[in-house]
Write a protein that holds these residues in place. Structure first.
Motif, PDB file in Angstrom:
ATOM      1  N   SER A   1       0.830  -1.208   0.000  1.00 35.47           N
ATOM      2  CA  SER A   1       0.000   0.000   0.000  1.00 35.47           C
ATOM      3  C   SER A   1       0.864   1.257   0.000  1.00 35.47           C
ATOM      4  N   SER A   2       0.238   2.351  -0.398  1.00 30.22           N
ATOM      5  CA  SER A   2       0.914   3.648  -0.438  1.00 30.22           C
ATOM      6  C   SER A   2      -0.131   4.730  -0.272  1.00 30.22           C
ATOM      7  N   MET A   3       0.319   5.953  -0.251  1.00 33.63           N
ATOM      8  CA  MET A   3      -0.622   7.068  -0.130  1.00 33.63           C
ATOM      9  C   MET A   3      -1.528   7.164  -1.353  1.00 33.63           C
ATOM     10  N   ALA A   4      -1.022   6.825  -2.519  1.00 29.97           N
ATOM     11  CA  ALA A   4      -1.841   6.870  -3.731  1.00 29.97           C
ATOM     12  C   ALA A   4      -2.690   5.616  -3.911  1.00 29.97           C
ATOM     13  N   ASN A   5      -2.339   4.566  -3.212  1.00 25.43           N
ATOM     14  CA  ASN A   5      -3.082   3.311  -3.352  1.00 25.43           C
ATOM     15  C   ASN A   5      -3.265   2.675  -1.971  1.00 25.43           C
ATOM     16  N   PRO A   6      -4.219   3.193  -1.163  1.00 20.68           N
ATOM     17  CA  PRO A   6      -4.410   2.648   0.186  1.00 20.68           C
ATOM     18  C   PRO A   6      -5.137   1.298   0.136  1.00 20.68           C
ATOM     19  N   VAL A   7      -5.045   0.573   1.225  1.00 23.86           N
ATOM     20  CA  VAL A   7      -5.700  -0.727   1.319  1.00 23.86           C
ATOM     21  C   VAL A   7      -7.213  -0.515   1.461  1.00 23.86           C
ATOM     22  N   PRO A   8      -8.029  -1.124   0.596  1.00 23.71           N
ATOM     23  CA  PRO A   8      -9.491  -0.924   0.668  1.00 23.71           C
ATOM     24  C   PRO A   8     -10.151  -1.888   1.661  1.00 23.71           C
ATOM     25  N   ASP A   9     -10.425  -1.409   2.879  1.00 24.84           N
ATOM     26  CA  ASP A   9     -11.175  -2.168   3.899  1.00 24.84           C
ATOM     27  C   ASP A   9     -10.543  -3.546   4.126  1.00 24.84           C
ATOM     28  N   TYR A  10      -9.415  -3.533   4.800  1.00 24.71           N
ATOM     29  CA  TYR A  10      -8.627  -4.762   4.969  1.00 24.71           C
ATOM     30  C   TYR A  10      -9.395  -5.850   5.728  1.00 24.71           C
ATOM     31  N   TYR A  11     -10.172  -5.481   6.738  1.00 26.68           N
ATOM     32  CA  TYR A  11     -10.910  -6.453   7.551  1.00 26.68           C
ATOM     33  C   TYR A  11     -12.345  -6.678   7.074  1.00 26.68           C
ATOM     34  N   GLY A  12     -12.793  -5.989   6.061  1.00 24.82           N
ATOM     35  CA  GLY A  12     -14.158  -6.171   5.555  1.00 24.82           C
ATOM     36  C   GLY A  12     -15.227  -5.667   6.499  1.00 24.82           C
ATOM     37  N   GLU A  13     -14.928  -4.658   7.285  1.00 24.94           N
ATOM     38  CA  GLU A  13     -15.897  -4.152   8.259  1.00 24.94           C
ATOM     39  C   GLU A  13     -17.017  -3.335   7.612  1.00 24.94           C
ATOM     40  N   LYS A  14     -16.751  -2.797   6.426  1.00 26.42           N
ATOM     41  CA  LYS A  14     -17.757  -1.961   5.765  1.00 26.42           C
ATOM     42  C   LYS A  14     -18.725  -2.765   4.898  1.00 26.42           C
ATOM     43  N   ILE A  15     -18.542  -4.050   4.816  1.00 28.56           N
ATOM     44  CA  ILE A  15     -19.432  -4.882   4.007  1.00 28.56           C
ATOM     45  C   ILE A  15     -20.740  -5.082   4.765  1.00 28.56           C
ATOM     46  N   SER A  16     -21.842  -4.674   4.151  1.00 28.47           N
ATOM     47  CA  SER A  16     -23.152  -4.768   4.804  1.00 28.47           C
ATOM     48  C   SER A  16     -24.191  -5.500   3.963  1.00 28.47           C
ATOM     49  N   SER A  17     -23.803  -6.081   2.836  1.00 22.87           N
ATOM     50  CA  SER A  17     -24.736  -6.811   1.978  1.00 22.87           C
ATOM     51  C   SER A  17     -23.924  -7.643   0.992  1.00 22.87           C
TER      52      SER A  17
ATOM     53  N   GLY B   1     -22.395  -5.321  -1.425  1.00 23.13           N
ATOM     54  CA  GLY B   1     -21.215  -4.702  -0.849  1.00 23.13           C
ATOM     55  C   GLY B   1     -20.010  -5.629  -0.850  1.00 23.13           C
ATOM     56  N   TYR B   2     -20.266  -6.932  -0.664  1.00 22.14           N
ATOM     57  CA  TYR B   2     -19.157  -7.894  -0.733  1.00 22.14           C
ATOM     58  C   TYR B   2     -18.593  -7.986  -2.148  1.00 22.14           C
ATOM     59  N   ARG B   3     -19.463  -7.934  -3.153  1.00 19.81           N
ATOM     60  CA  ARG B   3     -18.983  -7.960  -4.540  1.00 19.81           C
ATOM     61  C   ARG B   3     -18.187  -6.694  -4.863  1.00 19.81           C
ATOM     62  N   GLN B   4     -18.657  -5.565  -4.339  1.00 25.23           N
ATOM     63  CA  GLN B   4     -17.916  -4.329  -4.538  1.00 25.23           C
ATOM     64  C   GLN B   4     -16.564  -4.382  -3.827  1.00 25.23           C
ATOM     65  N   TRP B   5     -16.531  -5.011  -2.685  1.00 25.14           N
ATOM     66  CA  TRP B   5     -15.265  -5.165  -1.965  1.00 25.14           C
ATOM     67  C   TRP B   5     -14.284  -6.015  -2.781  1.00 25.14           C
ATOM     68  N   LEU B   6     -14.768  -7.065  -3.429  1.00 24.99           N
ATOM     69  CA  LEU B   6     -13.905  -7.871  -4.290  1.00 24.99           C
ATOM     70  C   LEU B   6     -13.369  -7.048  -5.468  1.00 24.99           C
ATOM     71  N   LYS B   7     -14.220  -6.197  -6.032  1.00 26.10           N
ATOM     72  CA  LYS B   7     -13.765  -5.342  -7.127  1.00 26.10           C
ATOM     73  C   LYS B   7     -12.684  -4.366  -6.651  1.00 26.10           C
ATOM     74  N   ASP B   8     -12.855  -3.843  -5.443  1.00 24.82           N
ATOM     75  CA  ASP B   8     -11.843  -2.935  -4.895  1.00 24.82           C
ATOM     76  C   ASP B   8     -10.515  -3.648  -4.662  1.00 24.82           C
ATOM     77  N   GLN B   9     -10.576  -4.908  -4.227  1.00 30.13           N
ATOM     78  CA  GLN B   9      -9.330  -5.658  -4.038  1.00 30.13           C
ATOM     79  C   GLN B   9      -8.625  -5.891  -5.376  1.00 30.13           C
ATOM     80  N   ARG B  10      -9.397  -6.204  -6.407  1.00 25.04           N
ATOM     81  CA  ARG B  10      -8.786  -6.408  -7.727  1.00 25.04           C
ATOM     82  C   ARG B  10      -8.222  -5.095  -8.281  1.00 25.04           C
ATOM     83  N   ALA B  11      -8.945  -4.013  -8.030  1.00 26.83           N
ATOM     84  CA  ALA B  11      -8.446  -2.715  -8.485  1.00 26.83           C
ATOM     85  C   ALA B  11      -7.149  -2.346  -7.768  1.00 26.83           C
ATOM     86  N   PHE B  12      -7.050  -2.660  -6.487  1.00 27.39           N
ATOM     87  CA  PHE B  12      -5.813  -2.390  -5.747  1.00 27.39           C
ATOM     88  C   PHE B  12      -4.642  -3.184  -6.350  1.00 27.39           C
ATOM     89  N   ASN B  13      -4.868  -4.466  -6.641  1.00 29.22           N
ATOM     90  CA  ASN B  13      -3.810  -5.276  -7.221  1.00 29.22           C
ATOM     91  C   ASN B  13      -3.414  -4.788  -8.617  1.00 29.22           C
TER      92      ASN B  13
END
Length: 238
Positions: free
Chosen positions: A199-215, A218-230
């Motif tokens: 991670s870096s300032m330009a590419n922070p870790v998107p919800d590392y523990y999955g605490e913001k997933i509420s549906s 939201g879990y599918r969006q979290w997977l997309k964010d992980q792929r975008a980070f990679n």
């Protein structure tokens, strides 16, 4: 001569008429047996006490037995509990209960924090704290304020425990299913989350523990964010 011969014939006719053997032989042939009697002689045979049923009766009996068996099977199937899929906790319901538990924990933390602060302030006002305040090289009011806020912090830490107890009491029947879902959820989060060392300032870790997933969405969006980070990490390294 003629008269003598006629007398002998009459005597012979009278003798033949009254002879018992001739009458007996003639009486034996007076009754002619019928055709059925001659073919099937009547004999004394024991009869079996069995009731012969007609084909219609046997068919109706078979149908009745089949219908009874079918109704018994239907009754047994209806007596069984419904399919487990209807009673099991779905993922959307799991996320809703998880959000409710988080809100209860937050509310309990706020309540216990204020309660602890009030209890600490009342205890400081009643007791003699001069010896303790004199040992701290700060202003007495600042020292008393720090002690009060420390009591509030302890109450804040106790809040999630109280909120979890309230939630478990309100949703007691969902606790086993929710525990199993939670284990599966965190297993998936651990499997698909990114490596935080890149991670870096330009590419922070998107919800590392999955605490913001509420549906589920939201879990599918979290997977997309992980792929975008990679994808950003590989692009930045290249």
């Amino acid at each position: 001569m003629l008269a003598r011969t006629e007398l002998c014939l009459r005597t012979a006719a009278v003798n033949c008429r009254f002879q018992p053997s001739l009458t007996a032989t003639n009486s034996y042939h007076t009754t002619i047996p019928s055709k059925s009697q001659s073919q099937y002689p009547q004999t004394s045979r024991p009869r079996l006490l069995t009731s012969k049923k007609s084909p219609s009766q046997s068919t109706s009996q078979i149908v009745r037995y089949a219908s009874t068996t079918a109704s018994t099977d239907n009754t047994a199937s209806t007596a069984q509990p419904p399919s487990s899929s209807a009673d099991r906790l779905t993922w959307n319901a799991f996320f809703k209960l998880r959000k409710t538990r988080r809100r209860l924990q937050l509310g309990s933390s706020v309540g216990t924090s204020f309660g602890s602060m009030l209890a600490g302030a009342q205890a400081l006002a009643v007791s003699d704290m001069d010896s303790l305040v004199g040992q701290v090289p700060l202003d007495p009011f600042i020292t008393l304020g720090l002690i009060t806020f420390s009591c509030g912090g302890v109450g804040w830490l106790l809040g999630p425990i109280v909120g979890t107890g309230i939630f478990n009491t309100m949703n007691r029947k969902y606790i086993p299913d929710m525990a199993a879902k939670e284990v599966e959820f965190y297993r998936r989060v651990k499997k698909f989350r990114v490596d935080p060392s890149a991670s870096s300032m330009a590419n922070p870790v998107p919800d590392y523990y999955g605490e913001k997933i509420s549906s589920v969405a939201g879990y599918r969006q979290w997977l997309k964010d992980q792929r975008a980070f990679n994808k950003k990490r590989t692009t930045y390294v290249a």
